[in-house]
Design an enzyme around this catalytic site. Structure first.
Site, PDB file in Angstrom:
ATOM      1  N   HIS A 290      43.459  42.860  39.505  1.00 48.01           N
ATOM      2  CA  HIS A 290      44.165  43.354  38.316  1.00 48.01           C
ATOM      3  C   HIS A 290      43.955  44.867  38.208  1.00 48.01           C
ATOM      4  O   HIS A 290      44.905  45.630  37.965  1.00 48.01           O
ATOM      5  CB  HIS A 290      43.631  42.632  37.077  1.00 48.01           C
ATOM      6  CG  HIS A 290      44.444  42.834  35.840  1.00 48.01           C
ATOM      7  ND1 HIS A 290      44.042  42.364  34.610  1.00 48.01           N
ATOM      8  CD2 HIS A 290      45.625  43.463  35.624  1.00 48.01           C
ATOM      9  CE1 HIS A 290      44.948  42.680  33.694  1.00 48.01           C
ATOM     10  NE2 HIS A 290      45.916  43.362  34.279  1.00 48.01           N
TER      11      HIS A 290
ATOM     12  N   HIS B  55      38.035  33.784  40.843  1.00 50.34           N
ATOM     13  CA  HIS B  55      38.301  34.216  39.460  1.00 50.34           C
ATOM     14  C   HIS B  55      37.923  35.680  39.262  1.00 50.34           C
ATOM     15  O   HIS B  55      38.731  36.497  38.787  1.00 50.34           O
ATOM     16  CB  HIS B  55      37.512  33.334  38.490  1.00 50.34           C
ATOM     17  CG  HIS B  55      37.575  33.784  37.067  1.00 50.34           C
ATOM     18  ND1 HIS B  55      38.393  33.190  36.145  1.00 50.34           N
ATOM     19  CD2 HIS B  55      36.919  34.780  36.402  1.00 50.34           C
ATOM     20  CE1 HIS B  55      38.256  33.802  34.969  1.00 50.34           C
ATOM     21  NE2 HIS B  55      37.355  34.766  35.105  1.00 50.34           N
ATOM     22  N   GLU B  56      36.688  36.024  39.620  1.00 47.48           N
ATOM     23  CA  GLU B  56      36.239  37.405  39.400  1.00 47.48           C
ATOM     24  C   GLU B  56      37.010  38.389  40.278  1.00 47.48           C
ATOM     25  O   GLU B  56      37.270  39.525  39.872  1.00 47.48           O
ATOM     26  CB  GLU B  56      34.737  37.516  39.650  1.00 47.48           C
ATOM     27  CG  GLU B  56      33.881  36.725  38.671  1.00 47.48           C
ATOM     28  CD  GLU B  56      34.101  37.114  37.218  1.00 47.48           C
ATOM     29  OE1 GLU B  56      34.498  38.264  36.960  1.00 47.48           O
ATOM     30  OE2 GLU B  56      33.896  36.255  36.336  1.00 47.48           O
TER      31      GLU B  56
ATOM     32  N   HIS C  97      40.065  39.613  38.534  1.00 48.50           N
ATOM     33  CA  HIS C  97      39.886  40.796  37.689  1.00 48.50           C
ATOM     34  C   HIS C  97      39.965  42.066  38.545  1.00 48.50           C
ATOM     35  O   HIS C  97      40.558  43.071  38.141  1.00 48.50           O
ATOM     36  CB  HIS C  97      38.514  40.750  37.008  1.00 48.50           C
ATOM     37  CG  HIS C  97      38.410  39.793  35.875  1.00 48.50           C
ATOM     38  ND1 HIS C  97      39.261  39.820  34.789  1.00 48.50           N
ATOM     39  CD2 HIS C  97      37.528  38.782  35.630  1.00 48.50           C
ATOM     40  CE1 HIS C  97      38.919  38.876  33.931  1.00 48.50           C
ATOM     41  NE2 HIS C  97      37.868  38.224  34.419  1.00 48.50           N
TER      42      HIS C  97
END
Length: 708
Positions: free
Chosen positions: A500, A493-494, A497
């Site tokens: 992204h 998940h992290e 980021h």
């Protein structure tokens, strides 16, 4: 540089000059105010940071920033995008760099010495930004550009940047009377001090620990026992075993310990952080924050803080956010009731003689998982080596976005645990990725991503620097760090980021990478979680730490079969926090006792007594250590609605989650776009339609509403 620092430096230099005739007096520059030097367009000089230098660095950077603003407002030429908006984009670079150091120290390297600096400087930083946001001459220029007839000639990205500046200034009080501006500024300054105190109280409670007795250790898996010993050794308690009062330490213990009394002891310490009375109690601070927020919202022309916060989010209104949460809440607690009945049946069968309590939930959920799906997550953990999973993240991002990662040496870091990687695509440098994986005293709990520098090509081609930060328990030298499946999901998940940010392709820094709406920013990161469970990642990187063999296919099938298990618990503990957050900020101008409000509102929601909020109010750092997620914790659910819908686009494609055509659309429409395009338009371009809730309900195993 500030006079006080100069005098100290001059005294030392003068003494040296007395010993060395002819040596000229010279002011030593503060390392944090210097441009980043070295390869890759410069990197932070972490090796030169001293806590004693933070105050002077911030003051010098703020002064420079105000001088840059004065230069813009003093311009004689009529306001244009270039001499006003573009000039604002180029202002504050030194301050951004200094704050990179400042916030890294606050999150990763906090000490009593640093916390004193925070207490002094956080209110000053708040006042600094208010001075800019309420600068009448500056806003007059922004408004003139915004209302100019030739605005239509700007590029779409320039128009987006202009809209953001104009909107943010208005929302900060640019159109208020001088008296109202002054009051908003005073509120912001007071809030900044309260946020700092809340964070420091939370960190203080998370830096405590629960010592385990020999009886507490009975039946504890060897890996958890070793982690507890490592926690003790780190805190200079050789021969002891402790559970640190952070989620990364507590959750595995609650899952793995068969000793009910020990579970309760650890659970109570954890859920009562910030709520124990005394110096670190956060309840009075929260009450003040809520009163100040609603006063500020009304001064700015909004009914509540929630209405102010959501105006420029995807949800637009609190009512829209509440509608989504309420649609998911009822099926979530219905599923919890089913799961609790299954757990109670096991307790009764074992002759437990007690009713399931919150400190029992994780332990007995694992028993139900094993009974229903023949899946024991302790069988999975030996295949989840942190280093191998990191390689798996790299590989998957390479398949989707063409990234390659190369470990670097000689780059300054703020702690010896940090490693640095160069990221390239097709041989071209894309950015740097810093990884800080381990827990330590002075580091806040949880996991997060930071952007040290955003991608842009406004003045020159500038590549990004991003980081991921976790709180895994460091093993003995040479031993692999094994993590749980849930922690592996968080790791991906992290990293979502981070990629992204690494995929950013914008001209202007203010709309680059993760600088998007709060209820959109979690979408790319939640989507990246899906690649962990793909066979391609598991077969190559989920390798047994002793044998090196990949995770067995039958074990993977069990994981897939149990994929929706626990969604009732996970959704309910999260949504309880999100609903209380929103209700607190919709309550209006009333005196709120946080504990009482939490208790009464959860009762109205029929909160299952076997579960507590993921973040109880007195420890809810997302909401009360800054404005960040205030009235915005719903964002994870809003983003997951997008995520589930987007994941089905991959699942339905010929190439599944590695389908090249879908990955290309994801990059072009979402991952590279940042905030250059409205997020609603981004998703519509990617999916070919607006988002639907049906995929979210299917993902969680809940009934799909008609028409969804």
């Amino acid at each position: 540089m500030q006079r006080r620092t100069f005098l100290a430096t001059a005294a030392v230099t003068g003494a040296m000059a007395a010993l060395q005739p002819g040596l000229a007096l010279a002011e030593t520059p503060n390392p944090m105010t210097q441009k980043w030097a070295g390869r890759f367009g410069g990197v932070p000089a972490f090796d030169k940071v001293k806590v004693a230098d933070f105050k002077s660095a911030l003051e010098a950077a703020m002064a420079k920033n105000l001088a840059e603003i004065d230069a813009i407002t003093a311009g004689k030429a009529a306001p244009t995008f270039e001499n006003t908006i573009a000039a604002l984009e180029d202002a504050g670079r030194m301050l951004n760099d200094v704050q990179t150091y400042y916030y890294i120290w606050g999150s990763n390297m906090s000490t009593p010495e640093f916390q004193k600096v925070e207490e002094e400087m956080d209110p000053k930083l708040s006042a600094h930004y208010d001075k800019i946001n309420q600068n009448a001459a500056l806003f007059a220029r922004i408004e003139a550009v915004y209302n100019a007839p030739d605005k239509a000639k700007l590029t779409p990205e320039q128009q987006r940047v202009l809209w953001i500046y104009y909107t943010n200034f208005v929302r900060s009080g640019a159109k208020l009377s001088p008296e109202a501006k002054a009051r908003v500024g005073a509120i912001n300054t007071e809030l900044a001090g309260l946020y700092t105190k809340f964070s420091q109280n939370q960190l203080a409670d998370e830096n405590t620990w629960i010592e385990l007795s020999e009886a507490d250790l009975a039946g504890l898996p060897e890996g958890l026992k070793a982690a507890a010993a490592s926690n003790a050794a780190t805190r200079k308690l050789p021969g002891k075993h402790v559970i640190v009062n952070t989620r990364s330490s507590v959750d595995p213990f609650l899952t793995g310990s068969p000793v009910r009394a020990a579970r309760e002891k650890v659970w109570r310490a954890f859920v009562n952080r910030g709520d124990n009375g005394g110096a670190t109690d956060n309840n009075a601070i929260i009450s003040k924050i809520l009163k100040l927020r609603v006063e500020r919202a009304k001064l700015l022309g909004y009914k509540t803080h929630a209405h102010w916060r959501l105006e420029n989010a995807m949800a637009k209104t609190p009512e829209n956010a509440m509608a989504l949460m309420e649609a998911v809440w009822k099926p979530a607690i219905a599923q919890v009731a089913i799961d609790v009945a299954d757990m109670q049946a096991i307790i009764d069968k074992e002759g437990g003689g007690f009713k399931l309590e919150p400190w029992d939930y994780r332990f007995y959920a694992e028993k139900v998982r094993k009974a229903k799906y023949d899946l024991d997550m302790n069988e999975v953990k030996p295949y989840l080596q942190l280093d191998k999973l990191r390689e798996g993240m790299f590989w998957a991002s390479g398949q989707l976005y063409g990234f390659e990662f190369k470990k670097l040496e000689g780059i300054p870091v703020f702690h010896e645990d940090v490693t640095v990687y160069e990221v390239t695509r097709g041989g071209k440098h894309v950015g740097l990725w810093y990884f800080d994986p381990y827990a330590r005293p002075g580091k806040r709990s949880g996991a997060w991503m930071n952007a040290y520098r955003t991608q842009e090509r406004f003045k020159r081609e500038t590549t990004t620097i991003v980081s991921n930060n976790s709180n895994f328990i460091k093993g003995k030298p040479g031993e692999p760090v094994l993590i749980s499946w849930d922690d592996a999901v968080t790791l991906f998940h992290e990293f979502g980021h981070a990629i992204h940010g690494l995929n950013a392709n914008a001209t202007y820094p203010s709309v680059s990478g993760t600088a998007v709406a709060r209820d959109y920013v979690e979408f790319p990161s939640q989507l990246n979680e899906h690649w962990l469970s793909t066979p391609q990642v598991l077969n190559q990187f989920a390798l047994h730490y002793q044998t090196g063999k990949p995770i067995p296919a039958e074990l993977v099938k069990k994981i897939e079969a149990a994929g929706k298990f626990g969604q009732g618990f996970g959704t309910t503990e999260y949504l309880a926090s999100a609903l209380i957050d929103m209700k607190l900020h919709l309550a209006g101008d009333v005196d709120i006792d946080p504990d009482k409000f939490e208790r009464e509102e959860l009762a109205k929601l029929n909160m299952p007594k076997e579960i507590v909020m993921r973040h109880r109010t007195p420890q809810f750092g997302h909401v009360f250590s800054g404005d960040g997620y205030s009235a915005g914790y719903y964002s994870y659910l809003w983003s997951d609605t997008l995520t589930a819908d987007a994941a089905e686009a991959f699942a339905d494609a010929p190439g599944g989650f590695y389908d090249k055509a879908v990955a290309k659309r994801l990059y072009e429409d979402i991952m590279s776009a940042g905030n250059t395009i409205d997020p609603v338009e981004q998703f519509r371009a990617f999916r070919g339609r607006d988002v639907k809730i049906g995929a979210l309900m299917r993902k969680r195993g809940f009934p799909v509403p008609p028409g969804a």
